[in-house]
Scaffold this active site. Structure first.
Site, mmCIF file in Angstrom:
data_model
loop_
_atom_site.group_PDB
_atom_site.id
_atom_site.type_symbol
_atom_site.label_atom_id
_atom_site.label_comp_id
_atom_site.label_asym_id
_atom_site.label_seq_id
_atom_site.Cartn_x
_atom_site.Cartn_y
_atom_site.Cartn_z
ATOM 1 N N LYS A 162 0.869 -1.185 0.000
ATOM 2 C CA LYS A 162 0.000 0.000 0.000
ATOM 3 C C LYS A 162 0.898 1.225 0.000
ATOM 4 O O LYS A 162 2.042 1.168 0.432
ATOM 5 C CB LYS A 162 -0.863 0.012 1.266
ATOM 6 C CG LYS A 162 -2.128 0.802 1.126
ATOM 7 C CD LYS A 162 -3.240 -0.040 0.536
ATOM 8 C CE LYS A 162 -4.490 0.768 0.287
ATOM 9 N NZ LYS A 162 -5.634 -0.092 0.001
ATOM 10 N N ASP A 168 -7.136 4.365 -4.188
ATOM 11 C CA ASP A 168 -7.763 4.229 -2.872
ATOM 12 C C ASP A 168 -8.367 5.619 -2.625
ATOM 13 O O ASP A 168 -8.586 6.372 -3.582
ATOM 14 C CB ASP A 168 -6.729 3.827 -1.804
ATOM 15 C CG ASP A 168 -7.365 3.308 -0.515
ATOM 16 O OD1 ASP A 168 -7.711 2.133 -0.448
ATOM 17 O OD2 ASP A 168 -7.540 4.107 0.442
HETATM 18 N N1 GLU Z 1 -7.508 0.226 -2.576
HETATM 19 C C1 GLU Z 1 -8.268 -0.950 -2.869
HETATM 20 C C2 GLU Z 1 -8.258 -1.858 -1.663
HETATM 21 O O1 GLU Z 1 -8.284 -1.386 -0.540
HETATM 22 C C3 GLU Z 1 -7.869 -1.626 -4.183
HETATM 23 C C4 GLU Z 1 -6.431 -1.937 -4.363
HETATM 24 C C5 GLU Z 1 -6.042 -2.436 -5.743
HETATM 25 O O2 GLU Z 1 -6.892 -2.523 -6.620
HETATM 26 O O3 GLU Z 1 -4.853 -2.748 -5.917
HETATM 27 O O4 GLU Z 1 -8.267 -3.060 -1.746
#
Ligand code: GLU
Length: 449
Positions: free
Chosen positions: A130, A170
């Protein structure tokens, strides 16, 4: 049935607290998983010998960098950028970027940690990571957002790649930001490498259904939980917090399945519309015009806006927190249960505090934790990667059908794992144990790395 931490696991949690001072959201996310793992160590003693829990709690790599840029007033601005590459046992690091003033290392690590297990649950070959920045896109012009994204990518590009680390969106990062990030990556590397980012535009490597996926997936998950109880969304009164991407497509799918959504919110307050939220208007206000949800009442006189109000005071059958972490506290959870709520599905990451989770579990309502319920977003990102790798693009119906199947499988695996470890109906334990076991087995197979 409130969770208690096992005596073999407690010292590991203490070590996490000592090694990561002040990162309260990370502590919370770790504790929630560790509370489930006592029985797993009994079944798999090799996980303890190999110190798998200790290794999983320590990110493989953490990158923190300066992001300088120039605003519209010609002033130099400095933000901080992060990418935490948490675990790559199952595939390249995968997870979104969050641009929000609250972002600091503790937030990025909680999100990255949860992402590891969430991604494992999808059954697709993706590790967990992340990133993000304390940059606040609110009120910024397109030009400012573009210059910020370009500066952010000018450092990030050296750490990512389709086989290494694949960021996405996100909070604060949607199609516009992914476009600017992709453009800068392409320019610096001289590579048109579709698989380096997901959430791309449809004409340049994006996947149909990716925009809708987190919300749709969360509703599919809740629908599965309701089926177990011989119930469905038909005629249900639902409250969906937030008014961003997750909230909008959660609302859309609930309505398609026969439910009614009566409220929507942003960080300033909520709107209540007894007749059902006008989703086209919310899309227009939020996705296109980037306005506040309070403007909704200018178009619907029978709706009311409650400034600073708590959306969880509205009685409902199904609650779907889809805004941000810790938006439901113990008091809110109690209120929801007392008002007759029978199911909660988390579209946001860790939206319920530990006190709130305990109340939902003790009340025996159908409670789908974020790392299971909102896995549809990242799962569809993995489907986007599959399409990119084969230079293909699938139809909407086919992709949605794949998403629905994945959510069904995640539900089943959480449900069965909860039973296996003696806590039937507890999707928190089911998700934590099923996700953990999958990653742990891969780590054991790969040796001490
Ligand atoms: N931010 C999204 C999550 O919390 C998606 C992440 C992504 O698609 O890589 O899972």
């Amino acid at each position: 049935m409130s969770p208690v931490i096992d005596e073999k696991v407690a010292p590991i949690y203490q070590e996490v607290l000592n090694r990561n001072p002040g990162e309260v959201e990370f502590h919370q996310a770790v504790l929630e998983v560790l509370e489930s793992l006592g029985p797993v160590l009994v079944k798999y003693p090799e996980f303890a010998h190999q110190k798998i829990i200790q290794r999983i709690c320590e990110p493989e790599r953490q990158i923190i960098f300066r992001v300088p840029w120039v605003d519209d007033q010609n002033q130099v601005q400095i933000n901080r950028g992060f990418r935490v590459e948490f675990n790559s046992a199952l595939g390249p690091y995968k997870g979104g970027l969050r641009f929000h003033p609250s972002v600091y290392l503790g937030i990025v690590k909680f999100l990255g940690f949860e992402q590891v297990f969430k991604n494992a649950l999808t059954g697709l070959p993706i590790g967990g990571g992340k990133g993000g920045s304390d940059f606040d896109p609110k009120g910024r012009s397109d030009g400012e957002v573009m210059r910020f994204c370009q500066s952010f990518m000018t450092e990030l590009y050296r750490h990512i790649g389709e086989h290494t680390d694949v960021p996405a969106g996100d909070i604060g990062v949607g199609g516009r930001e992914i476009g600017y990030l992709f453009g800068q990556y392409k320019r610096i590397t001289n590579r048109w490498e579709a698989g380096v980012l997901t959430g791309k535009g449809l004409s340049w490597g994006g996947s149909l259904v990716r925009t809708e996926a987190t919300g749709y997936g969360a509703v599919f998950f809740v629908d599965e939980m309701l089926k177990v109880r011989n119930d469905s969304f038909e005629g249900k009164k639902c409250v969906v917090s937030g008014s961003g991407n997750v909230s909008i497509y959660t609302t859309e799918k609930i309505v398609q399945l026969g439910g009614k959504v009566v409220a929507s919110s942003d960080s300033n307050g909520y709107i209540y519309h007894e007749n059902g939220i006008d989703l086209d208007l919310v899309k227009q206000l939020k996705e296109i015009e980037r306005r506040r949800i309070s403007d909704y009442v200018n178009y619907h006189k029978d709706a009311k806006y409650v400034a600073g109000g708590n959306i969880w005071e509205i009685p409902c059958d199904v609650a779907m927190p889809s805004a941000t972490q810790n938006e439901i506290n113990g008091k809110d959870a109690k209120m929801l249960v007392e008002n007759g709520c029978i199911a909660v599905g988390e579209g946001a990451n860790m939206p319920t505090t530990p006190e709130g989770v305990k109340i939902f579990l003790d009340a025996n309502i159908a409670y789908g934790p974020g790392k299971a319920a909102n896995a549809g977003g990242v799962a569809t990102s993995a489907l986007e990667m599959q399409q990119n790798a084969s230079r293909d693009s699938w139809t909407f119906d086919y992709t949605e059908e794949r998403l629905q199947r994945i959510m069904k499988n995640i539900h089943q695996s959480c449900y069965e794992t909860a039973e296996e470890f003696g806590t039937p109906g507890n999707y928190v334990n089911g998700a934590n144990c099923a996700g953990f076991i999958k990653v742990a087995k891969a780590m054991v197979a790969m040796g001490i790395i």
